[in-house]
Design an enzyme around this catalytic site. Structure first.
Site, mmCIF file in Angstrom:
data_model
loop_
_atom_site.group_PDB
_atom_site.id
_atom_site.type_symbol
_atom_site.label_atom_id
_atom_site.label_comp_id
_atom_site.label_asym_id
_atom_site.label_seq_id
_atom_site.Cartn_x
_atom_site.Cartn_y
_atom_site.Cartn_z
ATOM 1 N N GLU A 1 10.514 -20.535 -19.770
ATOM 2 C CA GLU A 1 9.449 -20.529 -20.640
ATOM 3 C C GLU A 1 9.707 -20.280 -22.070
ATOM 4 O O GLU A 1 9.183 -20.921 -23.013
ATOM 5 C CB GLU A 1 8.271 -19.992 -20.171
ATOM 6 C CG GLU A 1 7.709 -20.551 -18.742
ATOM 7 C CD GLU A 1 7.260 -21.868 -18.740
ATOM 8 O OE1 GLU A 1 6.726 -22.246 -19.986
ATOM 9 O OE2 GLU A 1 7.139 -22.510 -17.937
ATOM 10 N N SER B 1 -23.606 13.778 23.449
ATOM 11 C CA SER B 1 -22.786 14.979 23.945
ATOM 12 C C SER B 1 -21.715 15.440 22.898
ATOM 13 O O SER B 1 -21.051 16.576 23.300
ATOM 14 C CB SER B 1 -22.344 14.876 25.291
ATOM 15 O OG SER B 1 -23.568 14.790 25.948
#
Length: 805
Positions: free
Chosen positions: A103, A374
């Site tokens: 690029e 419990s």
């Protein structure tokens, strides 16, 4: 032409400059000043887009990460794009090399515009009458991305605008900041922007880990993002990738052998979809961060780290998904995995399937307040150990009892009679736990838990009561798991940490000795018929089930981890048949197994903890108990060198030692109210008695020899244990069903007591009768031998053995 003569300087310091040159200099400076001023005005009139000032990502972008950087969940920015903000150092050098080679080779040299490339593009435009190549630099591409044109980007006007923006970017930002903008904003197809989001979305990996082929693919993708998506156009994407590879070969940027290997890689990506891990945990982190930053740049892009282990989380979610097939519709599952040393949350599932709306999957059940059943019992026994009330083998009573208006029963609706602390906790018996809580104090118990981070939520205006230990208050899975870590951390509980910045919050819940004893008890088995201990792994575990089967719980503790699981319906609807032991416990077992093998650490007995032989029924150390009072010997863990005695008898105060009288002539038992006045004086002996409510369960082997002797005729009617009688069933009776019926119906009545009665068949509760109406209708459908027991609150009882044929 002769130059004009220079004029003398009036100051006498030298020769004055010619007037024309001075005017030129002044005009040049003025023009430069005007240019600078114009640029400043233009720059202020047309400032950089907001995204250019947030080089890590667009405003509003939020990504929550696992501990290793794996994205857990992301939220789009204010422009709707999905980005994963990333820095240059977190991107593969292969990608950066390919990007700059393809690029913009001169990126680090030009001021935002490459004059040679622009000249070439202008010449091609003049010859062809249209834009052939853009000549765009990487900076210009960033300018186009951040400030897109309203029309085509290939017109001369659009190019001039890009040039202006590129120069503006170069004036405000350095090269690394501009490159970071490209890395985070490059279009990658659909809503995805940026190399990290594309690597995660298409390739399932970080941009740091890209191969040569993958790097080339992501460099090519922004050229035509909608046409080159690898999930929709793999052939076109491969051709574009190969062109990038050819460019890298032509420029000698990569070795030829690497490029050939890269060309062999296929291009494939599954359809884009949300690949979330721990979505509810991520939402929690995002919401917390947003609340903390409500007044400070609320729309700023954010990357939020967590301590979640991506591998553990993925395995956790797979296991819960698989488990859903065995659960009814609308039932959800929550699980939490915590590292005991750091308290880091390694796995967090607020629901089993985030996509299943029928299971209320968006409700985070890790934080939901539910009845814990419990699961609080281990903390009660630990506090009682620290208080010196009990040791691990203290004698407790598992028999029908009433505590004021509260008469608890056991989950299995049966009673075991005499049990130790370890047996009561292993088997999660309710009555012994309520008895112990009554002695510790419900308010004090709740306060101790609250101080350690386990807050119990009670209904409005309610005070702590005896139902707490059976789930009579609410708490969260997160708080429960934090408290259970105390068993592996020497008694120090901690708050689970979801993010690295969270402080380590620790509070002592129990002593190191109590933690050791309770953990030893829980490791030896949750139930006698289903041991949960393996030779290769030691797991201390506890289950719980709330009233009406609304919540099923299990928590497991190893040296390294604490794992908690909740199963139920988020709306609180009962889920019959699903309880902690059969639904939640197997998930805990599998999760701990999935965490991988871990070397079992040598268990060191803490200071103050000792193995001591104790005696029942008194509960004292065997060394301090006369042999005739030691009816049962037990090996116990004691704290601080003391063996507390058996808890005081509620029915028969005055202790468990009693004086028994014997007729010296006949050897028969006597009572003070019926002593003989003639003959030799009776002999007095001290015997150890069992608590009154345990009398129906204590057989001859556990009684003193003197208790087996017959009563003298004058004293037999005074025996309190024989004051109760069953009418309607004689000892040794054989009951048969009436012809044509498959059941036996007995109408039974007890005489001799004005109190409410409890009836047990083979140790299991079958009914209760109120005072003055002691009739029980008993229906029997199974044949065999049975034992019917009736007892009242004063310890009076009667047992009748019979058979059904």
């Amino acid at each position: 032409m002769d130059r004009p003569a220079a004029r003398p300087d009036p100051t006498g310091q030298g020769v004055a400059a010619p007037p024309g040159r001075v005017r030129l200099l002044r005009r040049t400076l003025a023009a430069f000043a005007l240019l600078v001023l114009g640029l400043v005005v233009v720059d202020r009139a047309f400032p950089l887009p907001a995204a250019a000032r947030a080089t890590g990502g667009a405003p509003g972008t939020v990504v929550v990460l696992a501990a290793d950087g794996t994205p857990l969940r992301d939220w789009a920015g204010t422009d709707g794009a999905l980005r994963h903000p990333v820095g240059i150092d977190a991107v593969s050098p292969r990608y950066l090399e390919a990007l700059l080679q393809v690029e913009d080779r001169w990126f680090h040299l030009h001021p935002g515009v490459n004059p040679l490339a622009m000249a070439r593009a202008a010449w091609q435009w003049l010859r062809a009458g249209r834009v052939v190549s853009g000549g765009s630099t990487l900076t210009m591409q960033v300018a186009r991305i951040l400030d897109p044109p309203t029309g085509s980007s290939r017109t001369a006007a659009a190019k001039l605008r890009q040039i202006a923006r590129a120069l503006q970017l170069e004036a405000h930002l350095d090269k690394r900041e501009i490159l970071a903008l490209y890395l985070n904003h490059a279009p990658m197809g659909g809503r995805i922007e940026g190399v990290e989001a594309a690597a995660r979305g298409y390739l399932g990996k970080s941009a740091r880990e890209l191969s040569h082929a993958e790097a080339a693919l992501l460099v090519a993708l922004p050229q035509m993002p909608s046409r080159l998506r690898p999930d929709r156009a793999p052939v076109a994407a491969r051709l574009a990738r190969d062109r990038v590879l050819d460019r890298m070969r032509a420029r000698g940027a990569w070795p030829a052998a690497e490029i050939e290997d890269a060309r062999l890689e296929s291009v494939f990506a599954p359809p884009l979809r949300a690949r979330w891990l721990a979505p509810l945990a991520a939402e929690r982190v995002r919401s917390r961060d947003a609340a903390a930053r409500s007044d400070a740049a609320p729309n700023e892009a954010r990357v939020l780290p967590t301590l979640i282990d991506a591998g553990v989380q993925a395995q956790l979610e797979r296991m819960l998904q698989d488990r859903l097939a065995t659960l009814p519709p609308q039932v959800s599952v929550a699980a939490l995995v915590v590292d005991n040393r750091s308290l880091a949350v390694l796995g967090y599932a607020g629901s089993a399937d985030f996509a299943d709306a029928a299971r209320a999957a968006h409700v985070d059940m890790v934080r939901a307040v539910r009845s814990p059943g419990s699961t609080l019992k281990p903390f009660l026994y630990a506090i009682a150990l620290d208080d010196g009330l009990v040791h691990s083998e203290s004698l407790l009573i598992d028999a029908p009892q009433a505590f004021g208006d509260y008469a608890p029963g056991n989950f299995q609706a049966a009673f075991a009679g005499p049990v130790s602390v370890s047996e009561a906790l292993q088997r999660s018996l309710n009555v012994p736990a309520v008895d112990l809580l009554d002695r510790v104090g419900p308010a004090r118990f709740a306060a101790r838990l609250r101080e350690a981070g386990l807050r119990l939520r009670l209904p409005g205006g309610a005070e702590p009561n005896l139902s707490l230990v059976l789930g009579g208050a609410g708490t969260t899975l997160e708080a429960l798991v934090g408290a259970y870590t105390a068993l592996a951390r020497g008694g120090i509980a901690g708050r689970p940490r979801l993010q690295p910045a969270e402080p380590l919050v620790e509070t002592r819940l129990m002593s190191a000795g109590a933690a050791f004893v309770v953990r030893e008890i829980l490791e030896s088995g949750g139930r006698p018929d289903a041991p949960f201990r393996e030779s290769s792994r030691r797991i201390a575990w506890k289950t719980g089930t709330s009233f009406g089967f609304r919540d099923a719980w299990a928590v497991g503790v190893t040296d390294r981890h604490t794992v908690g699981v909740w199963v139920g319906r988020p709306d609180g609807t009962p889920n019959p048949g699903h309880f902690g032991a059969n639904t939640a416990a197997p998930i805990v077992h599998d999760l701990i197994g999935a965490l991988g093998p871990s070397a079992t650490q040598p268990r060191t007995v803490p200071a103050g903890v000792a193995a001591t032989e104790v005696c029942w029924p008194l509960g004292l150390a065997a060394a301090a108990t006369p042999p005739e009072h030691c009816r049962v010997r037990r090996a116990a863990w004691t704290l601080d060198g003391t063996a507390p005695p058996t808890l005081p008898d509620r029915v028969r105060p005055g202790g468990l030692l009693e004086t028994a009288w014997i007729d010296a002539r006949t050897g028969e038992r006597l009572r003070p109210g019926c002593l003989r006045t003639e003959g030799p004086p009776p002999q007095a002996r001290t015997i150890a008695r069992w608590p009154a409510l345990l009398e129906p369960w204590v057989d001859g082997r556990w009684r003193a020899e003197i208790e087996s002797r017959p009563w003298a005729a004058a004293c037999a009617h005074t025996d309190p244990r024989r004051a109760l009688r069953v009418s309607g069933l004689e000892p040794g009776s054989i009951a048969r069903a009436a012809p044509g019926r498959g059941e036996v119906v007995l109408e039974l009545r007890a005489v001799g007591s004005q109190e409410g009665l409890t009836w047990l068949l083979d140790g299991a509760w079958v009914g209760s009768t109120p005072p003055r109406s002691p009739t029980l209708r008993l229906v029997l459908r199974s044949t065999g031998d049975h034992a019917l027991t009736v007892l009242d609150a004063q310890g009076r009882w009667e047992r009748v053995a019979f058979s059904v044929r």
